[in-house]
Design a protein around this motif. Sequence first.
Motif, mmCIF file in Angstrom:
data_model
loop_
_atom_site.group_PDB
_atom_site.id
_atom_site.type_symbol
_atom_site.label_atom_id
_atom_site.label_comp_id
_atom_site.label_asym_id
_atom_site.label_seq_id
_atom_site.Cartn_x
_atom_site.Cartn_y
_atom_site.Cartn_z
ATOM 1 N N ALA A 215 6.977 9.547 -5.078
ATOM 2 C CA ALA A 215 5.553 9.778 -5.311
ATOM 3 C C ALA A 215 5.010 8.740 -6.290
ATOM 4 N N VAL A 216 3.734 8.385 -6.110
ATOM 5 C CA VAL A 216 3.069 7.390 -6.966
ATOM 6 C C VAL A 216 1.755 7.989 -7.450
ATOM 7 N N SER A 217 1.457 7.778 -8.709
ATOM 8 C CA SER A 217 0.216 8.297 -9.295
ATOM 9 C C SER A 217 -0.421 7.240 -10.179
ATOM 10 N N THR A 218 -1.639 7.505 -10.605
ATOM 11 C CA THR A 218 -2.325 6.630 -11.553
ATOM 12 C C THR A 218 -1.789 6.910 -12.954
ATOM 13 N N PRO A 219 -2.102 6.058 -13.947
ATOM 14 C CA PRO A 219 -1.672 6.336 -15.318
ATOM 15 C C PRO A 219 -2.192 7.674 -15.833
ATOM 16 N N GLY A 220 -3.297 8.152 -15.271
ATOM 17 C CA GLY A 220 -3.836 9.445 -15.680
ATOM 18 C C GLY A 220 -3.238 10.618 -14.945
ATOM 19 N N GLY A 221 -2.297 10.371 -14.042
ATOM 20 C CA GLY A 221 -1.643 11.452 -13.316
ATOM 21 C C GLY A 221 -2.277 11.803 -11.992
ATOM 22 N N GLU A 222 -3.297 11.059 -11.562
ATOM 23 C CA GLU A 222 -3.946 11.329 -10.275
ATOM 24 C C GLU A 222 -3.048 10.852 -9.134
ATOM 25 N N PRO A 223 -2.693 11.725 -8.185
ATOM 26 C CA PRO A 223 -1.806 11.322 -7.080
ATOM 27 C C PRO A 223 -2.442 10.221 -6.226
ATOM 28 N N LEU A 224 -1.629 9.215 -5.905
ATOM 29 C CA LEU A 224 -2.098 8.123 -5.055
ATOM 30 C C LEU A 224 -1.437 8.135 -3.685
ATOM 31 N N GLY A 225 -0.202 8.554 -3.652
ATOM 32 C CA GLY A 225 0.501 8.560 -2.377
ATOM 33 C C GLY A 225 2.001 8.487 -2.573
ATOM 34 N N GLN A 226 2.661 7.864 -1.606
ATOM 35 C CA GLN A 226 4.116 7.799 -1.595
ATOM 36 C C GLN A 226 4.567 6.386 -1.274
ATOM 37 N N LEU A 227 5.647 5.927 -1.933
ATOM 38 C CA LEU A 227 6.189 4.594 -1.683
ATOM 39 C C LEU A 227 6.997 4.638 -0.390
ATOM 40 N N GLU A 228 6.447 4.040 0.656
ATOM 41 C CA GLU A 228 7.067 4.109 1.970
ATOM 42 C C GLU A 228 8.128 3.042 2.186
ATOM 43 N N GLU A 229 7.959 1.873 1.595
ATOM 44 C CA GLU A 229 8.885 0.775 1.863
ATOM 45 C C GLU A 229 8.901 -0.191 0.687
ATOM 46 N N VAL A 230 10.042 -0.852 0.535
ATOM 47 C CA VAL A 230 10.198 -1.928 -0.439
ATOM 48 C C VAL A 230 10.737 -3.126 0.328
ATOM 49 N N VAL A 231 10.082 -4.258 0.221
ATOM 50 C CA VAL A 231 10.478 -5.454 0.963
ATOM 51 C C VAL A 231 11.172 -6.415 0.013
ATOM 52 N N VAL A 232 12.396 -6.759 0.372
ATOM 53 C CA VAL A 232 13.273 -7.547 -0.494
ATOM 54 C C VAL A 232 13.465 -8.942 0.079
ATOM 55 N N HIS A 233 13.444 -9.944 -0.786
ATOM 56 C CA HIS A 233 13.784 -11.315 -0.417
ATOM 57 C C HIS A 233 15.082 -11.644 -1.137
ATOM 58 N N LEU A 234 16.208 -11.590 -0.397
ATOM 59 C CA LEU A 234 17.503 -11.743 -1.041
ATOM 60 C C LEU A 234 17.734 -13.143 -1.583
ATOM 61 N N ASN A 235 17.173 -14.171 -0.948
ATOM 62 C CA ASN A 235 17.349 -15.521 -1.471
ATOM 63 C C ASN A 235 16.689 -15.691 -2.828
ATOM 64 N N GLN A 236 15.528 -15.080 -2.980
ATOM 65 C CA GLN A 236 14.828 -15.130 -4.260
ATOM 66 C C GLN A 236 15.341 -14.056 -5.218
ATOM 67 N N GLN A 237 16.184 -13.170 -4.711
ATOM 68 C CA GLN A 237 16.785 -12.096 -5.498
ATOM 69 C C GLN A 237 15.719 -11.247 -6.194
ATOM 70 N N ARG A 238 14.725 -10.850 -5.413
ATOM 71 C CA ARG A 238 13.663 -10.022 -5.971
ATOM 72 C C ARG A 238 12.960 -9.230 -4.870
ATOM 73 N N VAL A 239 12.245 -8.205 -5.308
ATOM 74 C CA VAL A 239 11.386 -7.455 -4.394
ATOM 75 C C VAL A 239 10.086 -8.233 -4.221
ATOM 76 N N ASN A 240 9.720 -8.486 -2.977
ATOM 77 C CA ASN A 240 8.471 -9.203 -2.723
ATOM 78 C C ASN A 240 7.254 -8.316 -2.991
#
Length: 332
Positions: A215-240
């Motif tokens: 789950a994802v919310s604003t700093p004030g606690g207001e719900p924004l939604g859900q993290l559906e996916e994380v896209v990774v670039h392994l060569n850069q060794q980081r999340v895009n």
Amino acid sequence: MPHVRAPAPIVLCSLAVLLALGPAGRAMAQAAPPAPVSSSAASTAGTTASPAAVPTTAPAASSTPAATDPKAAASHSATAHVSEFRALRLSRLVGMPVRTAQGEPVGSVHDVIVNAANGRVRYALVSLGGKDAGGARLAPVPVGEFRMSSQRDALLLAARARPRLDPLAFAASAWSDAWLREPGRLAQLDRAWGLPARTGSAIAVRRGSTLLRRAVSTPGGEPLGQLEEVVVHLNQQRVNYAVLRLTSAAGGGGDKHVAVPMMRLRSGPAEGAALVLEVDARQLAAMPALDYAQQQNPNDRAFTAEIGRQLSRFAGVGGAGPGAARTAPQAN
């Protein structure tokens, strides 16, 4: 005065004399070096090219650029191939088979270690095929030790890395945030693999699998939604970037997906709490929705262009916004 070329009969006569002397003459003929050709003789040689002619054009430059960055050359990430890896969805990366370059099975990707503060992905956890008394075993492997198979259906492990897996493997049942944050754990792994020492605290390091469906919310606690996916670039060794599914209240209608910079997300006040996205909810509501079908191929050119446009809506493209320096220095 015009140059006069030596008549061919003279040369033939000389050879005939040597051959007439028998074996000794033939040996002399074979040992005698060829007479040098003067520049004047060469100029009158017509269209016959000399075998020793020097080419008039320089050799073509190699298409492979030389390594100029000593840090890049020394890094394990230098073993990966950008054209082979590019971007991978975390949901696809987890579970992907791991093999040797000869096709022998090693195991599969069980998880990755992500620094949620700066998006760094340093290790992948490989579930080994064998089992011990404690059940399945996991081995942490730097992501630079992999390359993509030609069919893009498996990761190929560098030969030099294979002997290190068993000594570093541990019971899969021990894999947890507590294991990950144990003092000295990451430093020990870095030393074992010969990686540069990291700096700062490991408090922001997370198991990649725990980010999905979070789950994802604003700093004030207001719900924004859900993290559906994380896209990774392994060569850069980081999340895009991360893909957020907005709630109806956040202007998503329950099925709207938008791209957000990983570095704009931070952990909540308690373990397992909602991630906090530092952004105005109205900004998300105004963003166009990502095409779901295109999300399945994060390397599609039209899709990557749209991702770039969405990320540019955040101050500091790629996540270098107000939250970037929140807890610097961070573990890399």
